[in-house]
Every structure is written in C-alpha cells, then in structure tokens.
Scaffold this motif. Structure first.
Motif, PDB file in Angstrom:
ATOM      1  N   ARG A 422      37.248  27.601  44.715  1.00 12.13           N
ATOM      2  CA  ARG A 422      37.106  29.047  44.605  1.00 12.13           C
ATOM      3  C   ARG A 422      37.840  29.772  45.720  1.00 12.13           C
ATOM      4  NH1 ARG A 422      33.602  31.729  41.337  1.00 12.13           N
ATOM      5  NH2 ARG A 422      34.880  33.439  42.169  1.00 12.13           N
ATOM      6  N   GLY A 423      38.114  29.079  46.816  1.00 11.24           N
ATOM      7  CA  GLY A 423      38.911  29.689  47.876  1.00 11.24           C
ATOM      8  C   GLY A 423      40.368  29.872  47.490  1.00 11.24           C
ATOM      9  N   VAL A 424      40.789  29.235  46.381  1.00 11.34           N
ATOM     10  CA  VAL A 424      42.180  29.314  45.926  1.00 11.34           C
ATOM     11  C   VAL A 424      42.274  29.923  44.534  1.00 11.34           C
ATOM     12  CG1 VAL A 424      44.249  27.971  45.384  1.00 11.34           C
ATOM     13  CG2 VAL A 424      42.816  27.324  47.334  1.00 11.34           C
ATOM     14  N   PHE A 425      41.394  29.474  43.620  1.00 14.82           N
ATOM     15  CA  PHE A 425      41.466  29.885  42.214  1.00 14.82           C
ATOM     16  C   PHE A 425      40.322  30.844  41.882  1.00 14.82           C
ATOM     17  CE2 PHE A 425      43.415  25.654  42.361  1.00 14.82           C
ATOM     18  CZ  PHE A 425      44.621  25.903  41.727  1.00 14.82           C
ATOM     19  N   PRO A 426      40.629  31.989  41.251  1.00 12.27           N
ATOM     20  CA  PRO A 426      39.548  32.912  40.851  1.00 12.27           C
ATOM     21  C   PRO A 426      38.642  32.346  39.769  1.00 12.27           C
ATOM     22  CG  PRO A 426      41.698  34.020  40.897  1.00 12.27           C
ATOM     23  CD  PRO A 426      41.966  32.554  41.022  1.00 12.27           C
ATOM     24  N   CYS A 427      39.191  31.481  38.891  1.00 10.24           N
ATOM     25  CA  CYS A 427      38.404  30.952  37.776  1.00 10.24           C
ATOM     26  C   CYS A 427      38.225  29.443  37.931  1.00 10.24           C
ATOM     27  CB  CYS A 427      39.085  31.263  36.447  1.00 10.24           C
ATOM     28  SG  CYS A 427      38.179  30.649  34.998  1.00 10.24           S
ATOM     29  N   VAL A 428      36.972  29.000  37.996  1.00  4.49           N
ATOM     30  CA  VAL A 428      36.661  27.569  38.093  1.00  4.49           C
ATOM     31  C   VAL A 428      35.574  27.257  37.071  1.00  4.49           C
ATOM     32  CG1 VAL A 428      35.837  25.690  39.555  1.00  4.49           C
ATOM     33  CG2 VAL A 428      37.235  27.508  40.553  1.00  4.49           C
ATOM     34  N   LEU A 487      26.229  25.745  41.791  1.00  4.46           N
ATOM     35  CA  LEU A 487      27.384  25.629  42.679  1.00  4.46           C
ATOM     36  C   LEU A 487      27.799  26.974  43.247  1.00  4.46           C
ATOM     37  CD1 LEU A 487      29.559  23.020  40.724  1.00  4.46           C
ATOM     38  CD2 LEU A 487      28.025  22.624  42.647  1.00  4.46           C
ATOM     39  N   SER A 488      27.731  28.021  42.436  1.00  3.81           N
ATOM     40  CA  SER A 488      28.149  29.337  42.921  1.00  3.81           C
ATOM     41  C   SER A 488      27.169  29.904  43.940  1.00  3.81           C
ATOM     42  CB  SER A 488      28.301  30.303  41.744  1.00  3.81           C
ATOM     43  OG  SER A 488      27.070  30.459  41.063  1.00  3.81           O
ATOM     44  N   GLN A 489      25.898  29.538  43.852  1.00  8.31           N
ATOM     45  CA  GLN A 489      24.896  30.043  44.790  1.00  8.31           C
ATOM     46  C   GLN A 489      24.734  29.163  46.025  1.00  8.31           C
ATOM     47  OE1 GLN A 489      21.294  30.437  42.523  1.00  8.31           O
ATOM     48  NE2 GLN A 489      21.973  32.314  41.466  1.00  8.31           N
ATOM     49  N   SER A 490      25.411  28.039  46.073  1.00  4.76           N
ATOM     50  CA  SER A 490      25.266  27.121  47.200  1.00  4.76           C
ATOM     51  C   SER A 490      25.879  27.713  48.467  1.00  4.76           C
ATOM     52  CB  SER A 490      25.947  25.784  46.881  1.00  4.76           C
ATOM     53  OG  SER A 490      25.947  24.942  48.012  1.00  4.76           O
ATOM     54  N   THR A 491      25.281  27.398  49.596  1.00  2.00           N
ATOM     55  CA  THR A 491      25.794  27.839  50.902  1.00  2.00           C
ATOM     56  C   THR A 491      26.534  26.715  51.622  1.00  2.00           C
ATOM     57  OG1 THR A 491      23.686  27.254  51.955  1.00  2.00           O
ATOM     58  CG2 THR A 491      23.940  29.516  51.152  1.00  2.00           C
ATOM     59  N   ALA A 492      26.973  25.708  50.881  1.00  2.00           N
ATOM     60  CA  ALA A 492      27.675  24.581  51.490  1.00  2.00           C
ATOM     61  C   ALA A 492      28.980  25.037  52.120  1.00  2.00           C
ATOM     62  CB  ALA A 492      27.955  23.501  50.440  1.00  2.00           C
ATOM     63  N   SER A 493      29.417  24.322  53.141  1.00  5.43           N
ATOM     64  CA  SER A 493      30.690  24.617  53.779  1.00  5.43           C
ATOM     65  C   SER A 493      31.838  24.213  52.865  1.00  5.43           C
ATOM     66  CB  SER A 493      30.790  23.874  55.116  1.00  5.43           C
ATOM     67  OG  SER A 493      29.733  24.229  55.982  1.00  5.43           O
ATOM     68  N   MET A 494      32.986  24.844  53.066  1.00  6.02           N
ATOM     69  CA  MET A 494      34.168  24.541  52.271  1.00  6.02           C
ATOM     70  C   MET A 494      34.801  23.236  52.750  1.00  6.02           C
ATOM     71  SD  MET A 494      37.631  26.848  51.863  1.00  6.02           S
ATOM     72  CE  MET A 494      36.695  28.270  51.306  1.00  6.02           C
ATOM     73  N   ASN A 495      35.213  22.381  51.819  1.00  7.66           N
ATOM     74  CA  ASN A 495      35.865  21.120  52.166  1.00  7.66           C
ATOM     75  C   ASN A 495      37.326  21.383  52.516  1.00  7.66           C
ATOM     76  OD1 ASN A 495      35.864  18.245  52.431  1.00  7.66           O
ATOM     77  ND2 ASN A 495      37.026  18.120  50.528  1.00  7.66           N
ATOM     78  N   THR A 496      37.710  21.082  53.754  1.00  5.62           N
ATOM     79  CA  THR A 496      39.079  21.303  54.226  1.00  5.62           C
ATOM     80  C   THR A 496      39.576  20.060  54.946  1.00  5.62           C
ATOM     81  OG1 THR A 496      38.363  22.220  56.357  1.00  5.62           O
ATOM     82  CG2 THR A 496      38.605  23.770  54.531  1.00  5.62           C
ATOM     83  N   ASP A 497      40.854  20.071  55.300  1.00  2.00           N
ATOM     84  CA  ASP A 497      41.405  18.955  56.068  1.00  2.00           C
ATOM     85  C   ASP A 497      40.747  18.853  57.435  1.00  2.00           C
ATOM     86  OD1 ASP A 497      43.120  18.245  54.045  1.00  2.00           O
ATOM     87  OD2 ASP A 497      44.840  19.321  54.848  1.00  2.00           O
ATOM     88  N   ALA A 498      40.540  19.983  58.090  1.00  3.70           N
ATOM     89  CA  ALA A 498      39.971  19.972  59.438  1.00  3.70           C
ATOM     90  C   ALA A 498      38.472  19.726  59.433  1.00  3.70           C
ATOM     91  CB  ALA A 498      40.278  21.296  60.146  1.00  3.70           C
ATOM     92  N   MET A 499      37.793  20.094  58.351  1.00  2.71           N
ATOM     93  CA  MET A 499      36.351  19.866  58.232  1.00  2.71           C
ATOM     94  C   MET A 499      36.102  19.093  56.948  1.00  2.71           C
ATOM     95  SD  MET A 499      33.589  20.290  59.853  1.00  2.71           S
ATOM     96  CE  MET A 499      31.880  19.910  59.534  1.00  2.71           C
ATOM     97  N   PRO A 500      36.266  17.761  56.987  1.00  4.51           N
ATOM     98  CA  PRO A 500      36.170  16.946  55.757  1.00  4.51           C
ATOM     99  C   PRO A 500      34.728  16.732  55.324  1.00  4.51           C
ATOM    100  CG  PRO A 500      36.611  15.536  57.647  1.00  4.51           C
ATOM    101  CD  PRO A 500      36.608  16.951  58.170  1.00  4.51           C
TER     102      PRO A 500
END
Length: 728
Positions: A422-428, A487-500
């Motif tokens: 969702r950080g990249v694509f508006p529709c998931v 999934l949309s209501q979750s407060t989980a952190s975003m999966n990134t290269d720096a924070m796997p």
C-alpha cells in the motif's frame, strides 16, 4: 625447510582449513536443517566459541609431535563431522522433509561445529606457541593465520565455478590438514611413506575436488539413501550457491527439494493462483514478466494467455537444468505465439536495470523467512516493480496463509507485506486461502466475474484448480472482505530493506513450528513498543559501558575489553553489510566467499601494518573510530546502491569489509603487543565475535533493523574512542 618457514606455513594452513572447514560444515547444517538462517547463525556462534576455548587454555600440541597429531586429527575429524551431520536426523528416525525438535537442532549444531571448531582453535594455539618459541611476535603469527583465512575465502567462493561440490571441498580440507601434518613428520625412516602418502593425497584430492559422481558410494549420503528408501526410481543431487538441490522421480511424478525442503512437485497447482488470478483480471496481458518460478511451471500457465512477450528471470541456472520440463525447449516455444526468453539474472536487479514495461509481473519469491527471501517482499522491490508496469498493470505475489484462522504471528507478517504494498500501490487485493495471493496495481482492479468468465473461455484456459467458479467463490466468500479489513486496520510496521519485518517474523514462525504456542503470540511488541524500550536500554549500555571500563578498569581489563569491542563490532558490521549486499544484489550465497576474503585480507593488511610500523594506542583509537564510521555507512540511505552494477557493488561492499577487517586487526595486533596474556586476548576476540553473530543475527538485525543496530554500534564505538582520547 627452516623451522620458521614450517611454522608459518602451518599457521597459514590453519587459517585456510578453518575457513574452508567452517564453510563445508555450515553447508551441511543448512542442508540438514532446511536452510534455516537461525540455525546457521547459531552454528557460527558455536564455531567461534569453540575456537575461543581451543585457543585459551591447554598445552596440547606444544611440540612438533603434538602439532602433527592435531593436523592428522583434523584430517579425520572434519570428514567425520560432515558425514555424521548428514546422518544425524535419520539416525533418530526422522526422514527428509520432517522438521525435528529445537533440541535436536541444537544438538546437531553443537555436535557438528564444536569439535571441529575446538580443534581449529587448538591448532591455532599450537602454532602461536611454536612461533613464540622461535622468537616471533604473536601479532605477526595472527597476521599469517588471517592470510590463510583470506585464501580459504577465495577457494570457497570459486569452488562452485570450478565444479567442486561440497564433498570435494571437504576432501581438500582433509588433504590440506594431512599435508600440514607432514611438515612436522621429520623422521628419516618415514621418508618413503611420507612421499607415497603425499602422492596419494594429491591424486585423491584433485579427483575428489573436481569429480564426485552421484553413483560413487551413494549409500554414505543420507539424502540419497533416504530417497532410495522412499522408493524413488531416480535421484539426482547437486550443490549450488542456493543450497543442496535434490530431484526425486517415481512413477512419472517428480519432487524438487532445496536443502531437504520441497519447493516443487509435478502435481502442484500453486502456480495457477499466482498467474491466472492476475492475468484473468487484466483485459489484455500482452507483456508478462515472471520474476523467478522457473522451477514450478509458471511459464506454462502464462503461455495459455497468448501474450506477445514473456520474460522469465531466474537467478539459479541449476534449477533450470534440474527441472527442464518446466521451461520448454526452443522447439516447443516456436509452436506458441509468445516470444519467450530466459534471463539468468537476479530478478530484483533486472527490475531495476531494465527499461521494459509489462502488463503482468508475477513474483515467485520463496517464503520471506530469511534475509535472502525477504528482499522480494519489501517496499523497495515493490517500488521497482511499479515503475516497470504499464498503466493498468498488475503485480502478483503469494505467501503461505491458512484455510481457516490466521495465527497472530502470520497475520502480523501479512500485514507488514500489505503495508509495504500500500506504500506503493493505491489498489491491493488479497485472496485468502492456504496460499494468500496479493494483487497490486496503480489502477483499480475491477472484480467483474462475467468478464473473468469470458476471458477464461476466449483464451482457452485449461486449469485444474483456478477457474471462474473458484474465483467467484473467493470473491464472494466472507473471508475475502474479512482479510482485507484485518490487514488495512493493522498497525504493523512496513516491511523494508532497512527494517526486515518478515525476516524477524520468519524467525518467530520458525520457532513456532517447534513451540506451537508462539504462533498465537503477536510479535508486534518486538517491533513496536517493546523494541523502542529495549533500544533505549541497549543504547544507554552501549554509551556508558565503554566509558566506564576506561575509567575504572585495570590495564589488563581495558585491554581485554578493547579486543572484545573490536571483535563484537567487526562481526556485527560484517553481518550488517552482508545483509545490505544481499538485499540489494541478491548474490550473497555466490559471493560470500569473496566478501569473507575481503574481510580476512583487511585483517591481514591491518595486522601486518600494525606490526611492521609498530603502531600503538593512537592507531588503536583511530581503528575503533573507523569501526564507528563503518556503522555510520549503514545508517546512510541505501537507495544509491540500487543503481550500482553487481560488480561495482561487490567491490564497494568488499572495500568496506576490508577496512572493517583492517580496523579489527589493528586493535587486536596492538593489544597482542602488550605483555603476557595473548591467549586470553585472542579468546575474548573470538568469544565477542560469537556473541555478535548470535545476537546480531537473531536479535539486533531482525528486530531492530539495520539502521538502529548500526546506530547502537556507532554510539558504543564513539563512547570508547572519546574516553580513550581523554585518558591518553
């Protein structure tokens, strides 16, 4: 050969067989434990701890006869440990593909790594004692051993390119250990026997190193024996940079295993979900990119939609050769309408480097339970795919889910991936099931079942599992809207290269397979609230402990602490930069030997300069400050590395690791120049590196991320440097 040259050669061989033997045994552990990075990290920690105990105390091997006995013992112990590692689980009645208990995993790691690591430490101590008796500097002996380790890193890196399997590399380890033993066998009466033994070792070593046929002693290989016992008609096994690949065939059906974990079977329908769901929701998929998946037959599914172009990117050529039916021959391709090409390249690097655009991108990355697989589920990878999609294009990927209720740990992992998308694509769109399928697009994905049915009939799709009625069931099912809401209501952190995040939750989920209750415990507190609290505590310790040691500790205590800090910082920085290299270039399994070589070469050069230039405390302070600069490089943005060619990236990271290794070696060499206690200093260096390997791989990197781990190390090195300069 003079005694000094003989001892120097034996020290270099100790470093060489230490690195080669460690690589061989770690590969065997990876194959036995289904490629688990958790167990691999623990194995490195056990090896370094055993090294430290071997170096620290004892008089074994003090004379030439003792050193000869130690080398001959190494020539027997390394092959024996590798063989028993293969047979460890079968001897307990656990067949291939079954995950043993955590206790058995730890028992396997300790049994495989500790005796060989302890023996390598004893060999190093014996060489140091011999060098000291000849009047040499201990720091110089340390440098010679590091130079052998650098050579071992090169040999382990090029072994696959030369066609040497792990068994052949093991033969070379035994050969070199036995050859070193001959250096101390000075009895004149045994000259003919020594010559004959050397000739036999050379011939056998070359033959085993370059040619190890499958049919040679198949019964001693536990994997081949288990496959034959299971009734397989044909078994083929090869070692590759990605792991031990085994193909089994029986009654026309095939299985493909990587590190004894099944990755494909000829009866599986999972490729249909990744391809058909995306392609049927797209009106005209003319250009398709298949990022991985050559092993499981996604190409056959894509060909049914008759696109104009299909690019299939696969990093591991061995998989193409081991499952040829999943990638058709040129004759078969000429019968279709699609222009299909196979590209042997890392899919993530291809997405960044290509200028092509696609209507469908299907990512077939493995489950993100490791640093290697996590890189295909991060925001950075999704951003690269977004650039390569045409307007209305769809990205498809899948991850194991659940038919019924999702566990808390699995839901957190899915949420981290969803937030990255969702950080990249508006529709998931998320389609629930035993396999969760994610479809992402910059345009709305219209769930028109009538259009799906029409496309299915128009394109003549033949599928066993995914058809319009099944898709209609998925969309109309209550779980479809439920999983989207969760999934949309979750407060989980975003999966990134720096924070796997997926790497950390992968460790959590792997442990839950051994302790099922963990699956129902939400790991979010480790990444959110708990991580911040733990970070504050560790930051305070990292900032205050070095300064406190400098002010209150004695000279010996300060020396031991300095060596320990250098060993811990060097290993943690090495882990951080290796993970960064893996996330950006995806070639760690192939290039890890070269990167190890760069680190050991830096240790060789740094130690040599410290000895010959007679560097003192000033150089030591500069070296620790340089370790802080190395951690600062991890804090800096990584996006610039995306556009570096692989060769330049290897050179850049290799140069950084060389500087880190040089800084560690300078600190150790300066402290070894102090009076007495060299064995304790080397043991502390090894033990601190062991702690960094375990805590860095299991705690810091997966739960704090690259940036926080590097920042913590920067504070510790800065505090030590400032305190040392003030008390100078």
């Amino acid at each position: 050969m003079s005694p000094a040259v003989r001892v120097a050669a034996s020290l270099a061989i100790v470093g060489l067989i230490g690195i080669l033997g460690q690589v061989v045994l770690l590969r065997e552990i990876a194959a036995a434990c289904q490629g688990s990075e958790v167990i691999w990290i623990v194995g490195i920690g056990v090896w370094l701890s055993a090294n430290a105990l071997g170096v620290w105390r004892g008089a074994i091997g003090a004379g030439a006869r003792g050193r000869k006995a130690l080398f001959y013992a190494a020539a027997l112990v390394f092959p024996f440990q590798a063989l028993t590692c293969q047979w460890f689980f079968p001897l307990f009645g656990i067949p291939l593909g079954v995950l043993p208990s955590f206790g058995l995993h730890l028992a396997l790691v300790c049994w495989t790594m500790f005796p060989a690591g302890w023996l390598a430490g004893k060999l190093f101590r014996a060489g140091l004692q011999a060098w000291e008796r000849l009047g040499g500097k201990i720091a110089m002996a340390y440098v010679i051993e590091c130079s052998g380790g650098a050579l071992g890193g090169i040999l382990s890196a090029v072994s696959f390119g030369w066609g040497i399997q792990n068994s052949g590399l093991l033969a070379w380890v035994a050969f070199l250990a036995a050859a070193a033993g001959l250096l101390f066998d000075t009895s004149p009466a045994a000259a003919l026997g020594r010559s004959f033994a050397a000739l036999v070792m050379i011939v056998m070593g070359c033959w085993l190193g370059f040619n190890w046929p499958d049919h040679l002693f198949p019964s001693i290989d536990a994997g081949l024996w288990e496959a034959k016992r299971a009734g397989a008609d044909r078994v083929v096994q090869r070692d590759s940079p990605s792991g031990r690949i085994t193909r089994m065939e029986r009654s026309g059906q095939s299985l493909l295993l990587v590190n004894h974990q099944m990755v494909w079977d000829s009866e599986s329908a999972s490729p249909e979900e990744r391809v058909q769901l995306a392609a049927l929701f797209h009106p005209h998929p003319k250009r398709m990119l298949l990022a991985g998946g050559v092993v499981d037959g996604v190409l056959w599914q894509a060909l049914q939609h008759q696109p104009d172009r299909i690019d299939m990117v696969e990093m591991e050529p061995m998989l193409v050769r081991m499952a040829p039916e999943n990638y058709p021959s040129a004759d078969a391709l000429s019968m279709g309408s699609a222009a299909t090409r196979l590209i042997l390249q890392d899919p993530r690097r291809f997405v960044v480097s290509t200028t092509e655009r696609y209507d469908i991108i299907v990512s077939s990355g493995a489950e993100p339970d490791s640093g290697a697989a996590n890189r295909f589920f991060t925001r950075e990878f999704f951003a690269g795919c977004s650039v390569r999609l045409n307007p209305g294009g769809i990205l498809s990927l899948s991850i194991p889910g659940s038919e019924n209720r999702l566990s808390s740990a699995n839901l957190y992992r899915l949420s981290a991936i969803y937030r990255a998308l969702r950080g990249v694509f508006p529709c998931v769109r998320v389609f629930p099931g035993a396999t969760m399928v994610f479809l992402a697009s910059r345009s709305p994905i219209v769930l028109d079942m009538d259009a799906v049915s029409a496309r299915y009939a128009e394109r003549g799709i033949r599928s066993r599992y995914v058809h319009p009625a099944y898709i209609r069931y998925l969309v109309a099912n209550d779980r479809f809207s439920e999983i989207g809401t969760l999934l949309s209501q979750s407060t989980a952190s975003m999966n990134t290269d720096a924070m796997p995040i997926c790497y950390g939750t992968g460790i959590w989920l792997w442990l839950s397979r051994l302790y099922p209750r963990l699956a129902h415990v939400d790991p979010g507190w480790l990444f959110d609230r708990g991580a911040r609290w733990l970070w504050d505590v560790l930051a305070a310790i990292g900032a205050l402990l070095p300064a406190g040691m400098r002010k209150r500790g004695s000279g010996v205590a300060n020396s031991l602490f300095s060596v320990g800090l250098a060993g811990f910082a060097g290993m943690l920085l090495e882990s951080l930069w290796l993970l960064m290299y893996q996330s950006q270039f995806g070639a760690l399994y192939r290039d890890i030997g070269m990167l190890f070589m760069a680190f050991m070469a830096g240790m060789t050069v740094g130690g040599w300069l410290a000895v010959h230039r007679e560097w003192g405390r000033r150089a030591e302070r500069i070296a620790v400050a340089l370790l802080g600069v190395g951690s600062l490089g991890c804090v800096a943005p990584q996006r610039g590395m995306d556009f570096l060619p692989v060769g330049m990236g290897l050179g850049t990271v290799g140069l950084v690791l060389m500087l880190v290794g040089g800084a560690v070696s300078v600190v150790v060499a300066v402290e070894l120049g102090q009076a007495g206690g060299w064995d304790a200093r080397i043991a502390i260096d090894e033990m601190a590196a062991s702690l960094a390997a375990v805590f860095g791989g299991l705690v810091f990197i997966p739960f704090f991320g690259i940036v926080d781990s590097a920042f913590l190390l920067l504070i510790a090195c800065s505090a030590w440097t400032i305190s040392a300069w003030r008390t100078a």
